[in-house]
Scaffold this motif. Structure first.
Motif, short mmCIF file in Angstrom:
data_model
loop_
_atom_site.label_atom_id
_atom_site.label_comp_id
_atom_site.label_asym_id
_atom_site.label_seq_id
_atom_site.Cartn_x
_atom_site.Cartn_y
_atom_site.Cartn_z
N ARG A 98 -20.77 -15.66 -2.54
CA ARG A 98 -20.86 -15.47 -3.99
C ARG A 98 -21.04 -16.77 -4.75
NH1 ARG A 98 -16.11 -13.93 -5.65
NH2 ARG A 98 -16.94 -13.66 -7.76
N VAL A 99 -21.29 -17.87 -4.00
CA VAL A 99 -21.58 -19.16 -4.64
C VAL A 99 -22.88 -19.67 -4.04
CG1 VAL A 99 -20.78 -21.49 -5.14
CG2 VAL A 99 -19.12 -19.63 -4.92
N LEU A 100 -23.91 -19.71 -4.86
CA LEU A 100 -25.24 -20.14 -4.42
C LEU A 100 -25.62 -21.44 -5.09
CD1 LEU A 100 -27.16 -16.72 -4.70
CD2 LEU A 100 -25.62 -17.50 -2.88
N ARG A 101 -26.61 -22.11 -4.51
CA ARG A 101 -27.16 -23.30 -5.17
C ARG A 101 -28.67 -23.21 -5.16
NH1 ARG A 101 -28.67 -28.89 -2.17
NH2 ARG A 101 -29.65 -27.97 -0.36
N LEU A 102 -29.28 -23.77 -6.18
CA LEU A 102 -30.74 -23.85 -6.26
C LEU A 102 -31.16 -25.10 -5.50
CD1 LEU A 102 -33.18 -22.38 -7.63
CD2 LEU A 102 -33.05 -24.16 -9.39
N ASN A 103 -31.85 -24.93 -4.37
CA ASN A 103 -32.20 -26.09 -3.57
C ASN A 103 -33.39 -26.85 -4.17
OD1 ASN A 103 -34.56 -24.72 -2.75
ND2 ASN A 103 -33.67 -24.08 -0.81
N LYS A 104 -33.79 -27.91 -3.52
CA LYS A 104 -34.85 -28.75 -4.06
C LYS A 104 -36.16 -28.00 -4.20
CE LYS A 104 -36.80 -33.40 -3.46
NZ LYS A 104 -36.79 -34.62 -2.60
N ALA A 105 -36.38 -27.02 -3.34
CA ALA A 105 -37.61 -26.24 -3.36
C ALA A 105 -37.57 -25.10 -4.38
CB ALA A 105 -37.90 -25.69 -1.97
N GLY A 106 -36.44 -24.97 -5.10
CA GLY A 106 -36.33 -23.91 -6.08
C GLY A 106 -35.94 -22.57 -5.51
N GLN A 107 -35.30 -22.59 -4.34
CA GLN A 107 -34.85 -21.35 -3.68
C GLN A 107 -33.33 -21.26 -3.75
OE1 GLN A 107 -36.60 -22.75 0.04
NE2 GLN A 107 -37.94 -20.94 0.07
N TRP A 108 -32.83 -20.04 -3.77
CA TRP A 108 -31.39 -19.84 -3.78
C TRP A 108 -30.87 -19.76 -2.36
CZ3 TRP A 108 -28.88 -20.94 -7.94
CH2 TRP A 108 -29.49 -20.75 -9.19
N GLU A 109 -29.78 -20.46 -2.12
CA GLU A 109 -29.16 -20.46 -0.80
C GLU A 109 -27.65 -20.51 -0.96
OE1 GLU A 109 -29.18 -25.20 0.28
OE2 GLU A 109 -30.99 -24.05 0.73
N VAL A 110 -26.93 -20.13 0.06
CA VAL A 110 -25.47 -20.20 0.04
C VAL A 110 -25.07 -21.67 -0.09
CG1 VAL A 110 -23.35 -19.70 1.29
CG2 VAL A 110 -25.28 -18.11 1.42
N ALA A 111 -24.20 -21.95 -1.05
CA ALA A 111 -23.85 -23.34 -1.37
C ALA A 111 -22.94 -23.97 -0.33
CB ALA A 111 -23.19 -23.40 -2.73
N GLN A 112 -23.30 -25.17 0.09
CA GLN A 112 -22.48 -26.01 0.95
C GLN A 112 -22.73 -27.45 0.51
OE1 GLN A 112 -24.37 -24.13 4.59
NE2 GLN A 112 -22.34 -24.53 5.43
N ASP A 113 -21.74 -28.30 0.68
CA ASP A 113 -21.96 -29.71 0.39
C ASP A 113 -22.81 -30.36 1.48
OD1 ASP A 113 -20.86 -30.56 -2.08
OD2 ASP A 113 -18.85 -30.23 -1.30
N PRO A 114 -23.66 -31.31 1.10
CA PRO A 114 -23.91 -31.79 -0.25
C PRO A 114 -24.65 -30.75 -1.10
CG PRO A 114 -24.67 -33.38 1.39
CD PRO A 114 -24.41 -32.08 2.10
N ILE A 115 -24.19 -30.57 -2.35
CA ILE A 115 -24.86 -29.69 -3.29
C ILE A 115 -26.12 -30.38 -3.81
CG2 ILE A 115 -24.68 -28.64 -5.58
CD1 ILE A 115 -23.18 -27.10 -3.51
N HIS A 116 -26.01 -31.68 -4.08
CA HIS A 116 -27.13 -32.44 -4.64
C HIS A 116 -28.02 -33.05 -3.56
CE1 HIS A 116 -25.08 -32.03 -8.51
NE2 HIS A 116 -26.18 -32.48 -9.07
N PHE A 117 -29.16 -33.54 -4.01
CA PHE A 117 -30.15 -34.14 -3.11
C PHE A 117 -30.85 -35.29 -3.81
CE2 PHE A 117 -31.47 -30.16 -5.11
CZ PHE A 117 -32.45 -30.61 -5.98
N ASP A 118 -30.19 -35.90 -4.79
CA ASP A 118 -30.81 -36.98 -5.56
C ASP A 118 -31.12 -38.20 -4.71
OD1 ASP A 118 -27.92 -37.25 -5.44
OD2 ASP A 118 -28.13 -38.94 -6.83
N LYS A 119 -30.21 -38.48 -3.77
CA LYS A 119 -30.38 -39.61 -2.85
C LYS A 119 -29.83 -39.21 -1.48
CE LYS A 119 -30.04 -43.21 -6.42
NZ LYS A 119 -29.32 -44.43 -6.87
#
Length: 286
Positions: A68-89
């Motif tokens: 029930r916790v998703l993240r928008l990945n770099k490609a703009g797709q929804w996936e089940v959230a796991q750390d790292p959440i970000h991808f800035d570096k």
């Protein structure tokens, strides 16, 4: 020769296991479709610089999936959230986002949470405005955040924004203008995303961040950092549907700059508490 090759393979496997144990990174990300009803998919925009993106060491608890916790990945797709959440570096690690998302999901079990990671390490508030380019990561942070948020909002409802930034602006000149700059940024986000009352929660900077030392070698507090923290508190009087969280009790990862993983999770809890309070104030029936 066969035994040497086998021994080498075993050693490499053990080494890889040890490396992952020091900083776990999910080897597989699982795509997941959000709810069909937009109101059941609550979106949160995560913006700021490195301490929002996260630089804490990833541990096993940070990779446990919650459907029930998703993240928008770099490609703009929804996936089940796991750390790292970000991808800035490449150094992105544990930030407050995942804990925040888990807490928001626990507070309302009828919805799915969608995290939109857009923080950029090292970015000053001056590049969080229309058209501004950040050469360190070769992106336009504000423009990219808007684009990703709008993309996400095709399937969900923007429920809040959390912000942690200011380290780059901890100088006498920049800190003096921080209150007005952040007030303008909040107004722009709300106008551009057509969400005039979306709750906005900012995080104060930690006391462990120092820029000077006393003659005896002890760290000296940065007055510009204190000015930014004061500005974050004072914005309560200027901006509606706004709150801030304290960074008291947090610790660095050894660089006097970035939160360690435990502190990042603590901030995630605080962001969720402040966000929930704002949402309840706007809708007392909840």
């Amino acid at each position: 020769m066969k035994y040497k090759a086998l021994t080498l393979l075993i050693l490499l496997t053990v080494l890889a296991t040890l490396v992952r144990a020091q900083n776990l990174v999910p080897v597989a990300r699982h795509l997941k479709s959000p709810p069909a009803r937009k109101e059941k998919f609550q979106l949160y925009l995560l913006v700021g610089q490195s301490n929002m993106a996260g630089r804490g060491r990833v541990e096993a608890q940070d990779t446990v999936p919650n459907p029930r916790v998703l993240r928008l990945n770099k490609a703009g797709q929804w996936e089940v959230a796991q750390d790292p959440i970000h991808f800035d570096k490449p150094v992105a690690g544990v930030g407050p986002g995942l804990t925040f998302g888990r807490d928001m999901a626990a507070l309302d079990t009828s919805v799915v949470i969608g995290l939109i990671p857009c923080a950029v390490g090292g970015s000053g508030i001056d590049v969080w405005q229309p058209g501004a380019y950040f050469p360190d990561t070769q992106v336009k942070p504000y423009e990219e955040a808007l684009a990703r948020a709008r993309h996400a909002m095709q399937q969900g409802t923007l429920a809040g924004i959390i912000w942690h930034q200011g380290e780059t602006d901890s100088t006498p000149e920049k800190s003096a203008a921080y209150r007005e700059n952040l007030r303008a940024l909040i107004a722009r986000f709300r106008q551009e995303l057509q969400a005039p009352a979306v709750p906005f929660v900012a995080g104060q900077l930690p006391a462990f961040q120092r820029t000077k030392t006393e003659p005896n070698g002890k760290p000296k507090p940065n007055p510009s950092l204190k000015r930014i923290n004061k500005a974050l508190a004072q914005l309560r009087h200027d901006v509606g549907h706004y709150s801030y969280i304290s960074s008291k009790g947090t610790h660095d990862r050894g660089d006097q700059l970035h939160f360690d993983a435990a502190s990042a999770r603590l901030l995630g809890h605080r962001y969720a508490q402040a966000m929930h309070k704002l949402q309840r104030a706007a809708s007392p029936s909840k």
